[in-house]
Design a protein around this motif. Structure first.
Motif, PDB file in Angstrom:
ATOM      1  N   TRP A   1     -44.311   9.373 -47.250  1.00  0.00           N
ATOM      2  CA  TRP A   1     -43.842   8.634 -46.081  1.00  0.00           C
ATOM      3  C   TRP A   1     -42.855   9.442 -45.245  1.00  0.00           C
ATOM      4  CZ3 TRP A   1     -45.404   4.760 -43.290  1.00  0.00           C
ATOM      5  CH2 TRP A   1     -44.522   4.202 -42.352  1.00  0.00           C
ATOM      6  N   ASP A   2     -41.836  10.014 -45.864  1.00  0.00           N
ATOM      7  CA  ASP A   2     -40.804  10.739 -45.115  1.00  0.00           C
ATOM      8  C   ASP A   2     -41.394  11.938 -44.370  1.00  0.00           C
ATOM      9  OD1 ASP A   2     -38.902   8.932 -46.006  1.00  0.00           O
ATOM     10  OD2 ASP A   2     -38.188  10.226 -47.620  1.00  0.00           O
ATOM     11  N   TRP A   3     -42.333  12.618 -44.995  1.00  0.00           N
ATOM     12  CA  TRP A   3     -42.982  13.766 -44.360  1.00  0.00           C
ATOM     13  C   TRP A   3     -43.748  13.341 -43.107  1.00  0.00           C
ATOM     14  CZ3 TRP A   3     -48.451  14.165 -44.291  1.00  0.00           C
ATOM     15  CH2 TRP A   3     -48.946  15.324 -43.713  1.00  0.00           C
TER      16      TRP A   3
ATOM     17  N   ALA B   1     -46.305  21.273 -44.568  1.00  0.00           N
ATOM     18  CA  ALA B   1     -46.955  20.626 -45.708  1.00  0.00           C
ATOM     19  C   ALA B   1     -45.978  20.412 -46.864  1.00  0.00           C
ATOM     20  CB  ALA B   1     -48.135  21.460 -46.177  1.00  0.00           C
ATOM     21  N   PRO B   2     -45.989  19.203 -47.431  1.00  0.00           N
ATOM     22  CA  PRO B   2     -45.109  18.902 -48.558  1.00  0.00           C
ATOM     23  C   PRO B   2     -45.689  19.360 -49.892  1.00  0.00           C
ATOM     24  CG  PRO B   2     -46.362  16.958 -47.973  1.00  0.00           C
ATOM     25  CD  PRO B   2     -46.726  18.031 -46.972  1.00  0.00           C
ATOM     26  N   GLY B   3     -46.848  19.994 -49.863  1.00  0.00           N
ATOM     27  CA  GLY B   3     -47.522  20.446 -51.082  1.00  0.00           C
ATOM     28  C   GLY B   3     -48.974  20.717 -50.760  1.00  0.00           C
ATOM     29  N   PRO B   4     -49.795  20.836 -51.783  1.00  0.00           N
ATOM     30  CA  PRO B   4     -51.206  21.145 -51.544  1.00  0.00           C
ATOM     31  C   PRO B   4     -51.933  20.026 -50.804  1.00  0.00           C
ATOM     32  CG  PRO B   4     -50.746  20.975 -53.910  1.00  0.00           C
ATOM     33  CD  PRO B   4     -49.467  20.743 -53.190  1.00  0.00           C
TER      34      PRO B   4
ATOM     35  N   GLY C   1     -43.793   4.966 -51.399  1.00  0.00           N
ATOM     36  CA  GLY C   1     -43.460   6.267 -50.837  1.00  0.00           C
ATOM     37  C   GLY C   1     -44.599   7.027 -50.193  1.00  0.00           C
ATOM     38  N   LEU C   2     -45.797   6.450 -50.176  1.00  0.00           N
ATOM     39  CA  LEU C   2     -46.927   7.116 -49.536  1.00  0.00           C
ATOM     40  C   LEU C   2     -47.299   6.393 -48.256  1.00  0.00           C
ATOM     41  CD1 LEU C   2     -49.233   7.888 -52.583  1.00  0.00           C
ATOM     42  CD2 LEU C   2     -47.713   9.456 -51.376  1.00  0.00           C
TER      43      LEU C   2
ATOM     44  N   ALA D   1     -48.944   3.458 -38.303  1.00  0.00           N
ATOM     45  CA  ALA D   1     -48.533   3.837 -39.651  1.00  0.00           C
ATOM     46  C   ALA D   1     -48.566   2.643 -40.584  1.00  0.00           C
ATOM     47  CB  ALA D   1     -47.118   4.415 -39.614  1.00  0.00           C
ATOM     48  N   SER D   2     -48.884   2.947 -41.836  1.00  0.00           N
ATOM     49  CA  SER D   2     -48.773   1.942 -42.890  1.00  0.00           C
ATOM     50  C   SER D   2     -48.313   2.659 -44.152  1.00  0.00           C
ATOM     51  CB  SER D   2     -50.116   1.233 -43.125  1.00  0.00           C
ATOM     52  OG  SER D   2     -51.098   2.155 -43.542  1.00  0.00           O
TER      53      SER D   2
END
Length: 94
Positions: free
Chosen positions: A85-87, A49-52, A16-17, A10-11
């Motif tokens: 990031w949190d997702w 999914a957090p969105g599209p 926040g992304l 992970a990076s």
């Protein structure tokens, strides 16, 4: 979800992304198992999914890319996820 082949690195961009990338290089006879594992991760990403889905510059909130590259008797399977990031941490922490 237990992963047998894919180990994600992970990076984050500090805003926040995140980006999570995993690659497995296996004998070609194990390709189907690795691709199935990657598809399970993608299905979970779709469900949570957090969105599209799509490139951020086109309005996407998250995206994924799956590549399968044969190399003789071996095959490399790469899965890359990008998104909040949190997702991503919650998705891959399960």
């Amino acid at each position: 979800m237990e992963l047998l082949y894919l180990i994600f690195d992970a990076s984050d961009d500090g805003q926040g992304l995140g980006c999570w990338e995993a690659m497995a290089s296996v004998p070609s006879g194990e390709q189907d198992a690795v691709v199935a594992e990657a598809c399970r991760v993608l299905a979970a990403a779709e469900r949570q999914a957090p969105g599209p889905r799509g490139p951020q510059e086109e309005g996407g909130v998250w995206d994924a890319e799956l590549q399968v590259q044969p190399d003789g008797a071996w095959v490399a399977v790469t899965l890359t996820l990008t998104g909040p990031w949190d997702w991503g941490e919650a998705l891959l922490g399960r």
